[in-house]
Design a protein around this motif. Structure first.
Motif, PDB file in Angstrom:
ATOM      1  N   THR A   1       0.832  -1.207   0.000  1.00  0.00           N
ATOM      2  CA  THR A   1       0.000   0.000   0.000  1.00  0.00           C
ATOM      3  C   THR A   1       0.863   1.252   0.000  1.00  0.00           C
ATOM      4  N   ARG A   2       1.822   1.312   0.899  1.00  0.00           N
ATOM      5  CA  ARG A   2       2.689   2.492   0.986  1.00  0.00           C
ATOM      6  C   ARG A   2       3.561   2.631  -0.249  1.00  0.00           C
TER       7      ARG A   2
ATOM      8  N   ASN B   1       2.905   1.655  -3.266  1.00  0.00           N
ATOM      9  CA  ASN B   1       2.103   2.170  -4.382  1.00  0.00           C
ATOM     10  C   ASN B   1       1.824   3.658  -4.235  1.00  0.00           C
ATOM     11  N   ARG B   2       1.603   4.104  -3.005  1.00  0.00           N
ATOM     12  CA  ARG B   2       1.364   5.538  -2.791  1.00  0.00           C
ATOM     13  C   ARG B   2       2.577   6.348  -3.217  1.00  0.00           C
TER      14      ARG B   2
ATOM     15  N   GLN C   1       4.976   5.294  -5.378  1.00  0.00           N
ATOM     16  CA  GLN C   1       5.245   5.125  -6.808  1.00  0.00           C
ATOM     17  C   GLN C   1       4.227   5.853  -7.672  1.00  0.00           C
ATOM     18  N   TYR C   2       2.964   5.757  -7.328  1.00  0.00           N
ATOM     19  CA  TYR C   2       1.930   6.234  -8.250  1.00  0.00           C
ATOM     20  C   TYR C   2       1.265   7.524  -7.810  1.00  0.00           C
ATOM     21  N   ARG C   3       1.402   7.890  -6.551  1.00  0.00           N
ATOM     22  CA  ARG C   3       0.743   9.114  -6.115  1.00  0.00           C
ATOM     23  C   ARG C   3       1.731  10.162  -5.622  1.00  0.00           C
ATOM     24  N   GLY C   4       3.011   9.833  -5.740  1.00  0.00           N
ATOM     25  CA  GLY C   4       4.041  10.804  -5.388  1.00  0.00           C
ATOM     26  C   GLY C   4       4.120  11.133  -3.909  1.00  0.00           C
ATOM     27  N   MET C   5       3.612  10.252  -3.067  1.00  0.00           N
ATOM     28  CA  MET C   5       3.699  10.525  -1.636  1.00  0.00           C
ATOM     29  C   MET C   5       5.105  10.279  -1.120  1.00  0.00           C
ATOM     30  N   GLN C   6       5.413  10.911  -0.010  1.00  0.00           N
ATOM     31  CA  GLN C   6       6.734  10.713   0.583  1.00  0.00           C
ATOM     32  C   GLN C   6       6.596  10.267   2.024  1.00  0.00           C
TER      33      GLN C   6
END
Ligand SMILES: [Zn+2]
Ligand SMILES: [Zn+2]
Length: 136
Positions: free
Chosen positions: A109-110, A112-113, A115-120
């Motif tokens: 889950t983390r 993917n966040r 990789q695909y949502r640009g979260m840090q």
């Protein structure tokens, strides 16, 4: 009898002077019916075989054990295969990330966040942003 197993083993039988059967409550909760139908019988069968053959010259899942399982009305499959496949599918893959001070295992889950949502995500210790390691 104890209820303190975790991980991929549905149940465990230990012989010796203080025989002990351990069950995996987490797994029992996930698939209560299948678990109750088979795992207790599986482990109890080990116990009975152990009592009948104290010399330990037989295999744990040998013909004697299989015969006993059939006497219980169950298929004598050895290694809790129904449990293993199920748990493996549910288990999330881990991804290795790195900060300045240590490695971090992130859930899918983390990952993917990031990789695909640009979260840090930041390391609590050093405050640096987590970066994927090269092997992932
Ligand atoms: Zn067994
Ligand atoms: Zn750090």
């Amino acid at each position: 009898m104890r209820f303190d197993l975790s991980g991929q083993a549905a149940g465990q039988y230990r012989g010796g002077p203080h025989p002990c059967i351990r069950y995996n409550p987490g797994m029992a909760a996930r698939q209560f019916e299948a678990y109750c139908q088979r795992t207790p019988a599986h482990e109890v069968a080990h116990y009975v075989i152990d009592c009948l053959h104290p010399e330990k010259s037989i295999k744990p899942h040998g013909p004697q054990w299989q015969e006993l399982m059939r006497a219980f009305g169950l298929e004598p499959d050895r290694c809790h295969q129904y449990d293993l496949t199920n748990v493996r599918q549910r288990r999330q893959r881990r991804f290795t990330y790195r900060c300045a001070c240590q490695e971090h295992q992130l859930s899918t889950t983390r990952h993917n966040r990031i990789q695909y949502r640009g979260m840090q995500y930041h390391c609590i210790k050093c405050g640096k942003v987590l970066r994927p390691t090269s092997d992932d």
